[in-house]
Design an enzyme around this catalytic site. Sequence first.
Site, PDB file in Angstrom:
ATOM      1  N   SER A 526      29.707 -17.116 -13.703  1.00 19.22           N
ATOM      2  CA  SER A 526      29.247 -18.354 -12.780  1.00 19.22           C
ATOM      3  C   SER A 526      28.108 -17.851 -11.754  1.00 19.22           C
ATOM      4  O   SER A 526      28.433 -18.248 -10.329  1.00 19.22           O
ATOM      5  CB  SER A 526      30.458 -18.912 -12.133  1.00 19.22           C
ATOM      6  OG  SER A 526      31.555 -19.368 -13.252  1.00 19.22           O
ATOM      7  N   ARG A 527      27.503 -16.658 -11.959  1.00 19.84           N
ATOM      8  CA  ARG A 527      26.753 -16.181 -10.992  1.00 19.84           C
ATOM      9  C   ARG A 527      27.306 -15.644  -9.610  1.00 19.84           C
ATOM     10  O   ARG A 527      26.651 -15.534  -8.737  1.00 19.84           O
ATOM     11  CB  ARG A 527      25.625 -17.540 -10.759  1.00 19.84           C
ATOM     12  CG  ARG A 527      24.840 -17.848 -11.476  1.00 19.84           C
ATOM     13  CD  ARG A 527      23.836 -16.799 -12.350  1.00 19.84           C
ATOM     14  NE  ARG A 527      22.890 -17.092 -13.241  1.00 19.84           N
ATOM     15  CZ  ARG A 527      23.188 -17.074 -14.517  1.00 19.84           C
ATOM     16  NH1 ARG A 527      24.481 -16.692 -14.912  1.00 19.84           N
ATOM     17  NH2 ARG A 527      22.311 -17.612 -15.520  1.00 19.84           N
TER      18      ARG A 527
END
Length: 552
Positions: A526-527
């Site tokens: 999710s970065r």
Amino acid sequence: MRGVLGKSRKMICSLLSQAPVSPAYYYRSSPSIYKPKPSNRFSWGFLAPIPSPAIRVFCSKPGEVGGLMASSVQNQGSISYLTQREAAEVDETLMGPLGFSVDQLMELAGLSVATSIAEVYKPSEYNRILAICGPGNNGGDGLVAARHLYHFGYKPFVCYPKRTQKPLYSGLVTQLESLSIPFLSVDELPMDLSKDFDILVDAMFGFSFHDIPSGWHVEEGDVGGDGIKPDMLVSLTAPKLCAKKFSGPHHFLGGRFVPPAIAEKYKLQLPQYPGMSMCVRIGKPPQIDISALRENYISPEFLEEQVEADPLDQFRKWFVDAMAANLKEPNAMALSTTGKDGKPHGSEKRALRAPAPNAILNKIWELFKLWLNFLKNFAFPSTKYDIHACYLSSSRMVLLKGVDKDGFVWFTNYESQKARQLSENPHAALLFYWDGLNRQVRVEGSVEKVSDEESEQYFHSRPRGSQLGAIVSKQSTVVPGRHVLHQQYKELEEKYSKESLIPKPKYWGGYRLKPERFEFWQGQPSRLHDRLEYSPQETDGKRVWKIVRLAP
């Protein structure tokens, strides 16, 4: 949606009931792979992933529909396509006069399929693979592929309803059972395959059937339009005529076992396999939506309490990991330099429009522009890029050749663009990127030349050809053509043929970057990546490194 996939399950049962347990000949027809899609009819013989909800993969032996891998692209018009009769003759020749055995070809085919899947569908996103295997040799290919996929990090399942009681096949089953790979009956398959599997591998039948299970005619393709529309097609040995009708995004050739004798006999035009790849792409590469390209990184957490106090020690630790992972050139690094004005982005025109602070400087500026214009258009018309290079930041890949307490060392031409920029602005940035580990390291600092002794020592440790190449190349200057470089190289070879020591040119040597800042980056889902920065500070009269976490 469930009805469509339900029909697919019935199709499996129907097709298996038609199959003879032992085909008379071993036809090299590749397995297929596909991503189960609720919107698509389920069929066999191709290779593809199940888009988000579904994937399909199919393979075809001498030219059936299936597979993928490798980066090279071959023009589809220049590739030979085999008829069903020719494909059968090729297999008979392979296992007759040329001495190939069934298990050899089966192992190569299965490995090609597994490697193809791994090339396109990463196990972090497409992990659950269902291989549906028929009773013949194509089914054996699927069993081999499932074994390799397990070792590649996937979670394979096998549906093998009509087993062949021959030692070769029994051995393949035993190998899979020893790996605890689940075997599912047809009745155990879910109605909606896309919910339980990411990739389907069709290894039911080969091209010995006049109408291949996918609904395609062996030579004429999807005549009635009722066959499946696979995303990927892997042809083994050589593609068959039906493959010309394939319109999916991925068509690959696999196997890499065709001897020159067969290629000559059948006048086969087959592509060159890149490097050590087991597959090569045929036809145009798929059109890619660049904005949709993304990787959801899965990595261990990189926490402050786990890191080394000294960033050089932390770098060495990660570098050892990169070496152990067998990454290609883990010492490759991007080197970024900037000219005297230090502008990160600019151009000659942009720089020339810079405002002059007063009348005297304005006059000097105008004279400078006239002089620059003269150099650009008359004195050095072919070196426009070099004229304004000092206004630009530039990056290139170089190789790390040493790291110690004093910094990072690399070697290059002292008359190159990067050398000119470093003479104007002796500061640079390095970037290491280790894709297989989801890691990168940034290093920034001041740069100085290494001693002549160090440069001399490294120069003479290089292969003789690299030493001659360093002399031939006047880096970043314009050359009329590659033939000029080869001619100069040949002349140097002759010149130093009787000398054991080639003198190092004065314009070649090393640089050392003394680090003033480090950043260690670890990709995360999710970065929410880990970024730990090291920067020096004085504590009690001593230089220590402060570690802080940066927002991703």
